[in-house]
Design an enzyme around this catalytic site. Structure first.
Site, PDB file in Angstrom:
ATOM      1  N   SER A 164     -11.357  -1.209  -0.878  1.00  0.00           N
ATOM      2  CA  SER A 164     -10.066  -1.192  -0.181  1.00  0.00           C
ATOM      3  C   SER A 164     -10.188  -1.741   1.227  1.00  0.00           C
ATOM      4  O   SER A 164      -9.238  -2.301   1.771  1.00  0.00           O
ATOM      5  CB  SER A 164      -9.535   0.241  -0.071  1.00  0.00           C
ATOM      6  N   HIS A 208      -3.687   5.746   3.417  1.00  0.00           N
ATOM      7  CA  HIS A 208      -4.436   4.550   3.026  1.00  0.00           C
ATOM      8  C   HIS A 208      -3.835   3.273   3.602  1.00  0.00           C
ATOM      9  O   HIS A 208      -4.565   2.385   4.071  1.00  0.00           O
ATOM     10  CB  HIS A 208      -4.459   4.495   1.499  1.00  0.00           C
ATOM     11  N   ASP A 217       0.844  -1.189   0.000  1.00  0.00           N
ATOM     12  CA  ASP A 217       0.000   0.000   0.000  1.00  0.00           C
ATOM     13  C   ASP A 217       0.884   1.246   0.000  1.00  0.00           C
ATOM     14  O   ASP A 217       1.976   1.228  -0.579  1.00  0.00           O
ATOM     15  CB  ASP A 217      -0.926  -0.049   1.228  1.00  0.00           C
TER      16      ASP A 217
END
Length: 683
Positions: free
Chosen positions: A444, A255, A198
């Site tokens: 996600s 994220h 990520d």
């Protein structure tokens, strides 16, 4: 600290869309940042054939080998450049080498030559096996909802009223929760490593922290090689910290911190949130930065996470049994590079889990649609496909992705996915958690729930293979609902059944089918219970049997409930198919053999019983080739059970044209713009 939640022009992909959103919000149009170099600028991935002369490398001297990581990296780069020079000389090109993905695969660049032209010229070389563009891959964000307003200054709460609804038992209109509490009674994931590929992580978050100091995060690695993308001033290194991925048009998403927290957030510490597999460890691998990342970095990181060698990078000493990738390229087919990387990781014992993408019902993209990857679709609290999630036959299973219901300005989101975050708009500035106004929704956040569950299963039975994990996750999934998900009196329109996705056509909330949304809704408790149950496992030797040669069957990998010993084995021939009439040997033993007399397919079954009387059965269909010179061709072997990928992709430009349909989606989904950023390719 409050942050604006404004859509960027890049999120919708076309200037018209940005202008339209700006008008609706009566706010400024955010500037679009020029993208860093990408495949159109002549950057490709090249794989050489086995034994190619170009791959021959000069042995590194002992001084180089003993000179530390910097000296080794420099020497490897020099060898890679010599390969590029040799290939370029044959093709009449001035090639510059990038990093290697494995011993035969590396990045190459050429100035003033497009990627398409470069691929065409390099493919013609007799020593090149394949060439593909080094695509820029971006995070996949939930759709940038044009009616989603900026949070009023200073408005923050400590979490949505629903809390972590997606983990608890179902009830009160919620049917898609994963019911993790029964799983926790058997496993916390202790001893399992989950790689999260990520944006990197914030090691200082109180729900994470470094493993060396008692936290949840292993050292990891930063694979972002492009300095402009990296945003930390350097190239690949051993620091996967997230410096922020802001640009001129949007803030940082944090994220990777969010996805990592869903897997392993500290639990039972009277602080913050709970992680699905809080006894496991996350191996943070940074592959995304400003404007996403490149396929070459991601492919190399997949291999490295699985414990495989990546030239110029130290061997990973914390091999991951499970990987989570909340990223992808919309509408793209699975490239050969991704196929190779996923296959290599799977063969090394790592299950690759990928989010299905947020293209509002579009087809699954790459790498989620790659063979061997387990794709995860996003569900609403009511068990229907959430409007932003993509779908298709590549999806293996579904899990909660978050949705809001309330859409009026200033109203709280009812069913977001609570996750860890950083409070900085651009650079790090303190830590916290998302809530009813600063929300996390998207596929996600569905895939880490599956990754965490797989870790719980692996801790119960370490011998489970990636195929075992995939099979058990799918076989224990709960059925999708087919009614009860209407939108209330304010929206009496019926909910349709999902249909096959089409490019550039939106499909919002719909009732899932197993052919498009996977085997069902993730049930963590049932999956972990199945992992601890008796297991029958069949291995076949040789891998490609031939008529006239005995086939050896082994059930030694079978085990009883919670690891109890097997005391009885029973082999049977389910279908001979004209290939064999019975076993050459089939006694109460862990092994058996069978003699095929012709080409075709036969099916065998093994039933095992442990010392407590617990039994399990498994079947194996074996394709037998005809003997050399013999007639006939064995039937084609069918595909697997649909546990494949499930991608995400860039948000479709047609979204703005179909704005009317998007407004309907606002009743079913509301997204977290990650601290002001909306990349449109976040998942």
């Amino acid at each position: 600290m409050s942050r604006p939640h404004l859509p960027s022009a890049f999120a919708l992909g076309i200037p018209l869309a940005a202008a339209l959103v700006s008008t609706l919000l009566a706010g400024p149009v955010l500037a679009q940042r020029a993208a860093p170099s990408d495949a159109a600028n002549g950057q490709v991935i090249v794989r050489f054939k086995d034994g190619a002369d170009t791959m021959r490398a000069v042995a590194l001297s002992s001084s180089v080998r003993e000179g530390g990581p910097a000296a080794l990296a420099t020497a490897v780069r020099a060898q890679l450049q010599r390969r590029a020079d040799a290939l370029g000389a044959r093709r009449g090109l001035a090639l510059r080498s990038g990093n290697a993905i494995d011993g035969q695969t590396q990045v190459m660049r050429a100035d003033g030559v497009s990627a398409a032209v470069l691929m065409s010229r390099l493919r013609a070389d007799p020593e090149v096996l394949w060439v593909e563009p080094d695509q820029r891959v971006r995070l996949m964000a939930a759709p940038n909802d044009p009616l989603y307003p900026a949070t009023a200054p200073g408005v923050r709460v400590n979490g949505p009223d629903s809390g972590q609804w997606y983990l608890r038992p179902n009830g009160a209109g919620v049917v898609s929760s994963i019911d993790v509490e029964p799983a926790w009674a058997r496993s916390t994931g202790s001893g399992v490593v989950v790689a999260v590929l990520d944006t990197g992580v914030r090691f200082d978050h109180p729900d994470l922290g470094r493993a060396a100091a008692g936290g949840q995060l292993l050292p990891g690695y930063d694979f972002v090689d492009d300095i402009a993308t990296a945003n930390d001033g350097d190239r690949r290194d051993a620091d996967p910290s997230d410096p922020g991925d802001w640009d001129a048009g949007s803030g940082s998403s944090w994220h990777g911190t969010a996805t990592a927290s869903l897997v392993v957030a500290r639990t039972n510490d009277a602080n913050g949130m709970a992680g699905v597999a809080y006894g496991a460890k996350v191996l943070p691998i940074r592959v995304l930065g400003v404007d996403g990342g490149f396929s070459s970095d991601i492919q190399a990181a997949i291999r490295w996470a699985a414990g495989l060698e990546v030239p110029g990078v130290p061997i990973n000493s914390n091999k991951a049994q499970v990987m989570n990738l909340s990223l992808g390229v919309a509408g793209a087919a699975c490239s050969q590079g991704y196929r190779d990387a996923v296959a290599a990781a799977t063969a090394a014992g790592s299950l690759v889990i990928v989010s299905a993408g947020n293209g509002a019902g579009g087809p699954v993209g790459s790498p989620a649609n790659c063979p061997g990857a387990l794709a995860v679709l996003g569900l609403r609290h009511a068990g229907t496909k959430v409007g932003f999630s993509d779908l298709g036959p590549e999806v293996g299973i579904s899990a909660p992705g978050g949705n809001c219901i309330n859409i009026a300005p200033g109203t709280p989101c009812l069913y977001p996915i609570l996750s860890a975050t950083n409070l900085g708009t651009t650079v790090p500035a303190g830590n916290g958690w998302t809530n009813s106004f600063d929300i996390s929704v998207g596929t996600s956040f569905a895939s880490p729930l599956v990754a965490g569950t797989a870790a719980l299963m692996k801790a119960v039975r370490p011998a489970l293979t990636p195929d075992d994990l995939r099979t058990l996750l799918r076989s224990t999934a709960r059925p999708f609902p087919s009614s009860g998900a209407d939108n209330g009196p304010d929206d009496p329109s019926p909910v349709a059944t999902c249909v096959a996705p089409q490019s550039n056509v939106q499909q919002l909330q719909c009732y899932c089918t197993m052919s498009l949304c996977g085997a069902g809704m993730l049930d963590a408790g049932a999956a972990v219970a199945a992992a601890g149950a008796a297991l029958a496992s069949i291995s076949v030797t040789p891998a490609a049997p031939q008529a006239g040669t005995a086939i050896s069957l082994s059930g030694v990998a079978s085990s009883g409930r919670d690891g109890r010993p097997i005391v009885a084995w029973s082999w049977s021939l389910v279908s001979g198919g004209g290939v064999a009439s019975g076993f050459s040997s089939a006694t109460n033993a862990s092994t058996a053999s069978i003699q095929p007399t012709a080409g075709g397919t036969l099916t065998v079954r093994l039933t095992v019983t442990d010392d407590a009387g617990n039994s399990a059965s498994s079947e194996s269909a074996i394709v037998v080739a005809a003997a050399p010179g013999g007639g006939g061709t064995p039937p084609a072997s069918g595909g697997g059970g649909g546990g494949g990928g499930g991608g995400g992709g860039a948000f479709d430009p047609g979204w703005a044209v179909a704005l009317g349909a998007a407004l309907l989606a606002l009743r079913h989904v509301r997204r977290r713009v990650p601290h002001g950023r909306a990349l449109g390719r976040l998942r």
